[in-house]
Design a protein around this motif. Structure first.
Motif, PDB file in Angstrom:
ATOM      1  N   PHE B   4     -82.312 -20.876 -25.178  1.00  0.00           N
ATOM      2  CA  PHE B   4     -81.957 -19.483 -25.442  1.00  0.00           C
ATOM      3  C   PHE B   4     -80.494 -19.382 -25.803  1.00  0.00           C
ATOM      4  CE2 PHE B   4     -79.783 -19.029 -21.456  1.00  0.00           C
ATOM      5  CZ  PHE B   4     -80.514 -19.763 -20.554  1.00  0.00           C
ATOM      6  N   PHE B   5     -80.179 -18.239 -26.416  1.00  0.00           N
ATOM      7  CA  PHE B   5     -78.827 -17.992 -26.908  1.00  0.00           C
ATOM      8  C   PHE B   5     -78.490 -16.576 -26.506  1.00  0.00           C
ATOM      9  CE2 PHE B   5     -75.608 -19.299 -29.972  1.00  0.00           C
ATOM     10  CZ  PHE B   5     -74.933 -18.112 -30.175  1.00  0.00           C
ATOM     11  N   LEU B   6     -77.446 -16.414 -25.710  1.00  0.00           N
ATOM     12  CA  LEU B   6     -77.129 -15.086 -25.200  1.00  0.00           C
ATOM     13  C   LEU B   6     -75.687 -14.743 -25.471  1.00  0.00           C
ATOM     14  CD1 LEU B   6     -78.536 -15.272 -21.578  1.00  0.00           C
ATOM     15  CD2 LEU B   6     -79.589 -14.146 -23.471  1.00  0.00           C
ATOM     16  N   MET B   7     -75.468 -13.453 -25.735  1.00  0.00           N
ATOM     17  CA  MET B   7     -74.093 -12.969 -25.744  1.00  0.00           C
ATOM     18  C   MET B   7     -74.066 -11.807 -24.768  1.00  0.00           C
ATOM     19  SD  MET B   7     -73.385 -12.991 -29.788  1.00  0.00           S
ATOM     20  CE  MET B   7     -71.655 -12.964 -30.053  1.00  0.00           C
ATOM     21  N   VAL B   8     -73.327 -11.991 -23.707  1.00  0.00           N
ATOM     22  CA  VAL B   8     -73.301 -10.977 -22.647  1.00  0.00           C
ATOM     23  C   VAL B   8     -71.858 -10.636 -22.375  1.00  0.00           C
ATOM     24  CG1 VAL B   8     -74.150 -10.419 -20.369  1.00  0.00           C
ATOM     25  CG2 VAL B   8     -75.256 -12.203 -21.668  1.00  0.00           C
ATOM     26  N   ASN B   9     -71.589  -9.339 -22.135  1.00  0.00           N
ATOM     27  CA  ASN B   9     -70.196  -9.010 -21.863  1.00  0.00           C
ATOM     28  C   ASN B   9     -69.943  -9.019 -20.357  1.00  0.00           C
ATOM     29  OD1 ASN B   9     -71.099  -6.624 -20.816  1.00  0.00           O
ATOM     30  ND2 ASN B   9     -69.984  -5.327 -22.226  1.00  0.00           N
ATOM     31  N   LYS B  10     -68.680  -8.766 -20.025  1.00  0.00           N
ATOM     32  CA  LYS B  10     -68.301  -8.951 -18.629  1.00  0.00           C
ATOM     33  C   LYS B  10     -69.007  -7.993 -17.694  1.00  0.00           C
ATOM     34  CE  LYS B  10     -63.838 -11.108 -18.357  1.00  0.00           C
ATOM     35  NZ  LYS B  10     -62.432 -10.803 -18.568  1.00  0.00           N
ATOM     36  N   GLN B  11     -69.400  -6.835 -18.222  1.00  0.00           N
ATOM     37  CA  GLN B  11     -70.104  -5.888 -17.352  1.00  0.00           C
ATOM     38  C   GLN B  11     -71.572  -6.233 -17.217  1.00  0.00           C
ATOM     39  OE1 GLN B  11     -67.975  -4.299 -19.765  1.00  0.00           O
ATOM     40  NE2 GLN B  11     -66.444  -4.315 -18.148  1.00  0.00           N
ATOM     41  N   GLY B  12     -71.995  -7.276 -17.845  1.00  0.00           N
ATOM     42  CA  GLY B  12     -73.384  -7.667 -17.718  1.00  0.00           C
ATOM     43  C   GLY B  12     -74.300  -7.071 -18.760  1.00  0.00           C
ATOM     44  N   GLN B  13     -73.728  -6.444 -19.799  1.00  0.00           N
ATOM     45  CA  GLN B  13     -74.591  -5.857 -20.826  1.00  0.00           C
ATOM     46  C   GLN B  13     -74.850  -6.921 -21.882  1.00  0.00           C
ATOM     47  OE1 GLN B  13     -71.758  -2.801 -21.606  1.00  0.00           O
ATOM     48  NE2 GLN B  13     -73.174  -1.250 -20.860  1.00  0.00           N
ATOM     49  N   THR B  14     -76.125  -7.042 -22.215  1.00  0.00           N
ATOM     50  CA  THR B  14     -76.489  -8.052 -23.204  1.00  0.00           C
ATOM     51  C   THR B  14     -76.221  -7.523 -24.592  1.00  0.00           C
ATOM     52  OG1 THR B  14     -78.261  -8.622 -21.725  1.00  0.00           O
ATOM     53  CG2 THR B  14     -78.329  -9.581 -23.901  1.00  0.00           C
ATOM     54  N   ILE B  58     -74.274 -23.883 -21.323  1.00  0.00           N
ATOM     55  CA  ILE B  58     -72.955 -24.160 -21.890  1.00  0.00           C
ATOM     56  C   ILE B  58     -72.405 -22.822 -22.320  1.00  0.00           C
ATOM     57  CG2 ILE B  58     -71.772 -25.312 -23.752  1.00  0.00           C
ATOM     58  CD1 ILE B  58     -74.670 -27.002 -23.483  1.00  0.00           C
ATOM     59  N   TYR B  59     -71.259 -22.452 -21.809  1.00  0.00           N
ATOM     60  CA  TYR B  59     -70.739 -21.126 -22.117  1.00  0.00           C
ATOM     61  C   TYR B  59     -69.319 -21.212 -22.599  1.00  0.00           C
ATOM     62  CZ  TYR B  59     -67.986 -21.107 -17.842  1.00  0.00           C
ATOM     63  OH  TYR B  59     -67.077 -21.410 -16.873  1.00  0.00           O
ATOM     64  N   ARG B  60     -68.943 -20.203 -23.370  1.00  0.00           N
ATOM     65  CA  ARG B  60     -67.554 -20.062 -23.809  1.00  0.00           C
ATOM     66  C   ARG B  60     -67.218 -18.586 -23.755  1.00  0.00           C
ATOM     67  NH1 ARG B  60     -65.833 -24.446 -28.240  1.00  0.00           N
ATOM     68  NH2 ARG B  60     -63.749 -23.723 -27.834  1.00  0.00           N
ATOM     69  N   ALA B  64     -63.839 -10.423 -23.990  1.00  0.00           N
ATOM     70  CA  ALA B  64     -64.693  -9.955 -22.896  1.00  0.00           C
ATOM     71  C   ALA B  64     -66.135 -10.371 -23.074  1.00  0.00           C
ATOM     72  CB  ALA B  64     -64.624  -8.432 -22.817  1.00  0.00           C
ATOM     73  N   LEU B  65     -66.382 -11.216 -24.031  1.00  0.00           N
ATOM     74  CA  LEU B  65     -67.765 -11.580 -24.339  1.00  0.00           C
ATOM     75  C   LEU B  65     -68.018 -13.036 -23.960  1.00  0.00           C
ATOM     76  CD1 LEU B  65     -70.030 -10.018 -25.735  1.00  0.00           C
ATOM     77  CD2 LEU B  65     -69.432 -11.168 -27.813  1.00  0.00           C
ATOM     78  N   PHE B  66     -69.131 -13.246 -23.274  1.00  0.00           N
ATOM     79  CA  PHE B  66     -69.514 -14.619 -22.946  1.00  0.00           C
ATOM     80  C   PHE B  66     -70.643 -15.030 -23.861  1.00  0.00           C
ATOM     81  CE2 PHE B  66     -67.501 -16.084 -19.127  1.00  0.00           C
ATOM     82  CZ  PHE B  66     -66.979 -14.933 -18.585  1.00  0.00           C
ATOM     83  N   ILE B  67     -70.485 -16.157 -24.473  1.00  0.00           N
ATOM     84  CA  ILE B  67     -71.597 -16.694 -25.249  1.00  0.00           C
ATOM     85  C   ILE B  67     -72.171 -17.836 -24.439  1.00  0.00           C
ATOM     86  CG2 ILE B  67     -72.315 -17.731 -27.396  1.00  0.00           C
ATOM     87  CD1 ILE B  67     -70.168 -16.381 -28.774  1.00  0.00           C
ATOM     88  N   VAL B  68     -73.444 -17.720 -24.099  1.00  0.00           N
ATOM     89  CA  VAL B  68     -74.080 -18.709 -23.239  1.00  0.00           C
ATOM     90  C   VAL B  68     -75.265 -19.299 -23.988  1.00  0.00           C
ATOM     91  CG1 VAL B  68     -75.102 -19.137 -21.009  1.00  0.00           C
ATOM     92  CG2 VAL B  68     -73.510 -17.257 -21.282  1.00  0.00           C
ATOM     93  N   VAL B  69     -75.324 -20.599 -24.005  1.00  0.00           N
ATOM     94  CA  VAL B  69     -76.462 -21.264 -24.642  1.00  0.00           C
ATOM     95  C   VAL B  69     -77.154 -22.094 -23.571  1.00  0.00           C
ATOM     96  CG1 VAL B  69     -77.172 -22.906 -26.391  1.00  0.00           C
ATOM     97  CG2 VAL B  69     -75.278 -21.383 -26.828  1.00  0.00           C
TER      98      VAL B  69
END
Lengths: 837, 144
Positions: B4-14, B58-60, B64-69
């Motif tokens: 999966f590929f996610l981009m989630v911000n610090k407040q937890g909003q996808t 693996i995240y970067r 304020a945005l986290f990209i998580v794979v």
């Protein structure tokens, strides 16, 4: 009243504006109602916009199943923006479990065969994400056609769709195997990457494909070499790329800022300044010199390396072809950038998996060692993980980096320190055990709680395996118990008591140290248990205070009793601990010289304790005091040394019993066997194993050997019979047979014939062979050979000789003949060569 | 294989979610919250790779945005780490200094870009020009 539908942007604005969860839900529900109404009305123009909003809402986690049929309608529409939205919706909403899933098959089929390139791309993308097995079977031929189309845009997607199809329906690999050879010739990186993935998938699926693709290893090596040595992607050279998207007839394409302009939002003049234009088609402009210049090459390189790893595993020739290239990649790749490190990591993993030269493996381990010193924690993490995988196979090479690994124990990141811990434990050996244990004990004191249990058990295990002296071992265990007592395993207590019990010279020392440790702290349960046991057993040594190895400790009897009582009464003590303490007190009643009133008092108090176990003990001990005082000293004597590791020992004992039981066939010869063993001197040291096979090659083990043996060589030529003994008419012949399915097994039939005038009675034949060969004697057919060519005795000998050691056979015969008992011992020296070659 | 590929911000909003292996919708939200929780709790000295159930994450972090794979065991973590940066650079080029708002308001475009780069969990294209070329053509077509 028709409320005009919102555009997607407005919806997003509204949702962002909602302050609470409830408000957001309200907004979304209202919008969903609109969307449903619009779908019902069947408004074609705005359908895709509605679906876009629905997908956004779906991403936030709200149900969106009512949009599925709309996806289908959108896919079927001829407009591209509709199709795009429809396919996107299909990917997100229609997975295999939905009923509407199969309905898109037809649309996809049409699009694949007749659509324009972007449409084909969309269809392929959707197919590869949500294609079910039936769909894959239906559409396999379409995809195969697309593999050979001239446009690289479609081809690269078709290749990866093929990967998905093979994953779903492995039989389709037959269709997709032949095009691979042609696809490998491509220079387009997208296609190359896809092809490598396809080949990887094919090879993982079937060993036949693996063999087939071993032939392309040289080609892959060449491709990788060009990728490594070229500065940027070679296929950016001017000629040869006929990609319509790169050759836009309307002139240079302005790249930056297009997205915002297309939407119509305010273009920021400062952002689209002319200097930012990049003319894609100008041959003189190299690829933009950003930090990502090497990025386009990372993924293909990594994939090729992974494929080489799969192809080279367990295969000598392929591995040899790759050796040079791997060395070149390992030395030439730049490590300053992350991309280079990624490639280097994959190279190292490949080197370790294939049959590479020893020098190459050392190089790989050194690269990992260098990674460990890198400042980037990510690199250290992957280095530690890889080293952990390697430590079993290349132990000595990894040992060289031991000090770096130990330093990594101090990492603030738990996942890194955990890996460093595992690696350190794996690196402990007899030469470095003292220093490593010291480091690990230091770590144990400061490590985070979730690692403590692992660290403690690791130290104990290492100490068990490599302890240089018993005293050191006891010290180490003691230290672990005091530092992390609550985290040790349950059998640590048993192990320690057994260890102390076995080390007689250290009794005084251990009891002194345990006493001082206990006096300081009675909360660590394992420590308390062991200490209580020791004090009970060796209390007299404690009171003598005569230990030379620690400072002399003057301990009074009263102090000891007080301490044990404290343990008994403390609320921190577990019931088991209390049991230990009570028993210890009882034992002290015989060891101490003073009177036992205090002890008797304590024991009788606990006779009414609520804990049943303690109560039982106390009552029994009480009775011991009152009625059986004369037996007390005998009962409470020092315990003998316990047997170590109960269950293991039982298994082995059982195995040997089994071995002996099933060897019971030649039972009559058993009593003489021991004498036979004395006589046999032809064998290295102790004699061969006619009756007492060592534990390993028990018949169960022999069976295992037999089953392990490689399968059927061609039938061997029959071995001639051999006459080995003749005396006064009694002849012993050996005939040989080798069953064809087990070449290491030789069946010898010994036949005793009697051509003399007198019967041969009580005939016993025994045999012995060298130690590396196994012999099994079966029961003879009888023990009497009647005179004048009567029925001979036959006996079967089974000889197992897997190492093809020279077969030597010594025979011992005892019988009665002509009224005399005869005993003959001789070695058979005319055994034909075929018996053991 | 990328799971999966996610981009989630610090407040937890996808902001973006793409799953290459089927997962029920209620499990998705759960996964996303747990993932963002583990990413947020990590400090700067900790490495970017987390082990979560049977995935490797693996995240970067970009602003304020986290990209998580999320990947399975067979992938090379460093290569995916590079890939994330590659993706962000592509977005940056398309949107010209991309920000979280750009991603939010152009979700479909971002999906298309991602689909150009990753197909069924396998990375297919990393060349920026090639990824963006079809999009630009499409934009021109829709304008005209």
């Amino acid at each position: 009243m028709v409320v005009p539908s919102l555009k997607l942007q407005d919806l997003i604005e509204e949702i962002r504006g909602a302050k609470t969860q409830a408000q957001e839900r309200e907004v979304i529900q209202k919008e969903c109602a609109h969307i449903r109404a619009s779908f019902r009305d069947g408004d074609p123009l705005h359908r895709h916009r509605q679906l876009a909003k629905l997908l956004y809402v779906h991403m936030l986690g709200y149900p969106a199943h009512f949009g599925q049929m709309e996806c289908l309608k959108l896919i079927a529409s001829p407009r591209f923006s509709d199709k795009r939205m429809g396919y996107l919706g299909a990917m997100l909403l229609l997975d295999e479990r939905q009923d509407a899933h199969l309905l898109i098959t037809n649309s996809i089929k049409n699009d694949l065969s007749q659509g324009s390139q972007p449409v084909q791309g969309l269809a392929l993308c959707t197919l590869s994400t949500v294609g079910s097995a039936e769909m894959c079977r239906d559409l396999a031929t379409e995809v195969e056609k697309l593999l050979l189309q001239p446009s690289p845009y479609v081809r690269k997607k078709a290749v990866l769709t093929a990967v998905h199809m093979i994953r779903k329906v492995p039989e389709l690999s037959n269709i997709f195997l032949p095009p691979c050879a042609q696809l490998l010739q491509e220079r387009h990186h997208g296609i190359l990457l896809g092809t490598i993935t396809l080949i990887t998938e094919l090879c993982e699926g079937s060993p036949a494909a693996l063999r087939h693709f071993r032939k392309v290893v040289p080609q892959l090596v060449e491709i990788l070499r060009t990728l490594v040595t070229s500065g940027y992607s070679a296929e950016h050279s001017i000629s040869g790329v006929s990609d319509p998207f790169l050759q836009d007839p309307q002139g240079p394409v302005e790249l930056k800022g297009r997205g915002k302009e297309a939407l119509g939002s305010q273009p920021d003049p400062s952002r689209c300044s002319p200097q930012r234009w990049i003319f894609l088609l100008s041959p003189m402009t190299p690829y933009p010199m950003s930090s990502s210049i090497f990025q386009p090459l990372t993924q293909p390189q990594v994939q090729i390396l992974r494929l080489l790893r799969i192809l080279g595993r367990n295969h000598e020739d392929s591995s040899e072809t790759m050796n040079d290239l791997l060395a070149q990649v390992a030395t030439n790749t730049e490590t300053s950038r992350n991309a280079g490190n990624a490639v280097l990591l994959e190279t190292v993993l490949t080197i370790m998996d294939i049959r590479s030269a020893a020098g190459l493996r050392v190089l790989a381990v050194n690269i990992l060692g260098r990674f460990l010193l890198n400042s980037d924690k990510n690199i250290r993490y992957v280095a530690l993980t890889s080293l952990l995988r390697l430590v079993q196979s290349d132990h000595s090479a990894v040992q060289r980096h031991r000090s770096t690994v130990v330093e990594c124990l101090q990492e603030p990141d738990t996942s890194l320190s955990r890996r460093a811990l595992e690696l350190s434990l794996a690196l402990v050996n007899s030469s470095n055990v003292r220093s490593m244990t010291r480091e690990l004990q230091g770590f144990l004191e400061s490590c985070p709680p979730d690692l403590r249990a692992d660290c403690a058990s690791g130290i104990l295990l290492a100490a068990e395996r490599f302890a240089p002296t018993k005293r050191w071992h006891i010290d180490t265990i003691l230290h672990v118990l005091t530092t992390a007592g609550t985290h040790v395993r349950d059998d640590a207590v048993a192990n320690l008591t057994q260890l102390i019990g076995g080390a007689q010279e250290l009794h005084a020392y251990s009891v002194c140290r345990l006493y001082s440790a206990l006096a300081e702290d009675i909360s660590q349960q394992p420590l308390v248990q062991v200490a209580a046991w020791c004090i009970g057993e060796y209390g007299d040594l404690l009171l003598e205070g005569s230990c030379e190895e620690t400072e002399p400790l003057q301990v009074e009897e009263e102090e000891v009793l007080v301490l044990l009582e404290k343990v008994l009464q403390s609320h921190m003590s577990l019931p088991a601990t209390r049991g230990y303490a009570l028993t210890a007190l009882m034992k002290l009643s015989t060891r101490l010289r003073g009177d036992n009133n205090r002890i008797r008092q304590v024991v009788s108090i606990y006779g009414s304790c609520l804990d049943v176990e303690l109560q039982q003990r106390a009552v029994e001990y009480n009775t011991l005091f009152r009625k059986y005082d004369h037996m007390r000293a005998a009962i409470l004597e020092k315990m003998p040394l316990m047997e170590r590791g109960g269950p293991q020992v039982d298994e082995e004992a059982e195995e040997s019993k089994e071995a002996r039981l099933s060897e019971a066939a030649p039972v009559p010869t058993e009593p003489q066997a021991s004498k036979l063993l004395d006589l046999l001197d032809l064998l290295d040291g102790t004699s061969g194993d006619s009756q007492h096979p060592p534990l390993d090659p028990s018949p169960g083990g022999t069976l295992v050997h037999l089953l392990d043996l490689p399968c059927a060589p061609p039938a061997l030529a029959p071995i001639p019979n051999v006459k080995v003994f003749e005396r006064e008419g009694l002849q012993l012949n050996l005939s040989f047979a080798r069953p064809s399915e087990i070449p290491a097994l030789l069946l010898i039939t010994a036949t005793a014939t009697n051509s003399s005038g007198s019967d041969v009675t009580h005939f016993v034949c025994q045999a012995a062979v060298p130690k590396s060969i196994q012999l099994q004697l079966q029961a003879p057919s009888g023990d009497t050979v009647p005179a004048q060519g009567g029925l001979p005795i036959t006996q079967l000998l089974r000889i197992l000789n897997p190492n093809k050691a020279p077969l030597r056979l010594k025979l011992r015969l005892t019988y009665n003949h002509f009224g005399q008992s005869v005993q003959e011992i001789f070695e058979v020296n005319n055994l034909p060569l075929e018996t053991w070659q | 294989m990328i799971k999966f590929f996610l981009m989630v911000n610090k407040q937890g909003q996808t902001r973006l979610s793409k799953y290459y292996e089927h997962l029920e919708i209620n499990k998705r939200t759960l996964l996303e919250t747990e993932v963002i929780k583990s990413c947020l709790s990590r400090s700067n000295e900790q490495c970017s790779f987390i082990e979560y159930k049977d995935f490797k994450l693996i995240y970067r972090q970009y602003a304020a945005l986290f990209i998580v794979v999320g990947v399975d065991d067979t992938e090379n973590e460093m290569a995916i780490y590079e890939f994330i940066h590659n993706f962000v650079e592509v977005l940056d080029e398309y949107f010209s200094r991309v920000s979280e708002l750009d991603i939010m308001f152009n979700l479909d475009k971002v999906h298309i870009i991602l689909d150009e780069m990753v197909l069924n969990g396998c990375i297919v294209e990393t060349n920026r020009a090639r990824i963006l070329a079809p999009l630009l053509i499409l934009d021109k077509m829709s304008e005209s």
